[in-house]
Design a protein around this motif. Sequence first.
Motif: not given
Length: 631
Positions: A452-456
């Motif tokens: 989820e963090g990398l998607a941001k």
Amino acid sequence: MTYILLYTFIYLAFAVGAVLISQKLGLGSVLGYLLAGIIIGPMLGFVGKEAESIQHIAEFGVVMMMFLVGLELAPAMLWQLRHKLLGLGGLQVLLTVSAIAGIAVAFHKPWQTGVAIGCILAISSTAIVLQTFSEKNLIDTPGGQAGFAVLLFQDVAAIPMMALMPLLALSGKGGAGGGHDSHEFSNWLATQPGWINALVSAGAMAVIVIGVRYLVPTVFRFISKHRLHEMFTIFTLALVVGIATLMSLIGLSPALGAFSAGVALANSSFRHEMESHLSPFKGLLLGLFFITVGAGMNFTLLGQEFGTIAAMTAATLLIKGFILWLLGKVFRLPSLSGKLFALSLAQAGEFGFVLLSIARQNHVLQKSLADRTALVVALTMVLTPLLFIFYEKVLAPRAIAGENEERPHDSVTEENPVIILGLGRFGRHINSMLTACGFHTTVIDHHAEMVEGLAKHGIKTYYGDATKPELLNSIGLAQAKLLVIAIGQRKEATEILEFVRRHYPKLPVLARAYDSPHAYELHHAGADFVIRATADSSIRSGRIALEQLGLSPEKARELSKLYAARERHQLAKLSKYYDPNLPLFANGKIIEMAKESDAETARMMQTLMQGGTVEWQEDPGDWTWLKKGIA
């Protein structure tokens, strides 16, 4: 003299044996010390009443620990923790004391008795919790930070609790007013108005904080200038002992004084020097303290009233644990951190024995009730390492499994030439480099928060467990040109490689190795390229070290290049002799070849150092190296 030596040997010998066994079983050192005390005290009877006297000395280990804790905390950090200190800490103490006092009143005990027992049981064990947090690397977790803040507040709250005990006796039935302090100054101070007590206390704290802030660095600079290294230890010990003496003299907590002094010195350039000199004494005294706690347990009373004491112990752990868990919910701690917070602080602590002593001196508690309470305190401390084990072995794995079950694996619909399993520190750089060059990658990672963090940040990552065959068969391995195994778990990485080699034998695989033994394992399992995660950075560090030792940048670069080539050559050479069924250091052939290779590398490096020439040519296909010539 003989008796002193004999008791010293008994304490130390049993401590070593019990702690080593406890650590081997994964129970932690604190439980080992407690068990050592139980063995030499109630079980074998090797020690007697002298354990109580030794405990008073050993309690100084808590003072040292608080001084060292203070050294780690700059005032700015304390200010950042103010909400947790006052909110979590204050509510925990208030709710725990109220709950236990209410139960005591419900069992027809005077409210004064209930409040006294509540204060005794509300304070958790700073020594056990902080040491276990450190051993298990939990201090930086949200639960560890919250627990640390509550422990700090409890240590401060212990001071008014000690002052409260005589007042409970004064207002109770048949209580004897006043304490029995042997210091004339303390006796005089106890008879003075409250404002004089407050003024003396504030003055003492000011002397400690201002004195250590300006005097201690000056003395340390003088000692350093004259190279009197043993004086560092002597002066640091004298400093802590002096602070403890001053605080005891005015009736305040020595631990609070030591903590305040540590905070005042937190930004000192001599902080690490003080830590290194005090740590051995702290460890020894804390260990001795826990041994005396175990040795002082009244097993006769425990056997006679086992049901009652067991119920009191369970009630203490449940009440405190529930209150802590509830506060964790209110203050929005993550679920797993909230459970760690509740379990780690559910016990009573070493300050409980201090409060018990004051309560008995002032006749707040009857002897029989005080003995039961002491057993409850000791038993909760004994059970605390087991609660940590329950968290580590049961709750943490279930929480991780639960998170994985809550989110199903993402479906991979694209077929890219490069597949990367794991996007941690290692895999992220590979993916970034390849995408920067215009190559398309499929990235799989098993940490939902990471995905989820990398998607941001615009980095497309699929969530999934790469150890599952059904996932590996659905991500396009048959069409891929390269598979990168960049996960950090050794066993899982090898299992994935073995699966790929069975079902996709022609697919080139680049695998991340944790260390050289893991590299042998991956090479044996069929990896085409094995990269040790820290090898390049270590060699670069060695090159910088050579430059600092006087070599030219060109010569240092040439030496590091040769060393890297020789390391890769040795890895390939020794991999041929790796036996997965034989421990690495039991493999005589690998050890023999490693010695020969190291000696040859040393000769080559020294040849270059002396201006000679060494040339090597790499053949990536079979990891062989062609020796061109050595000058």
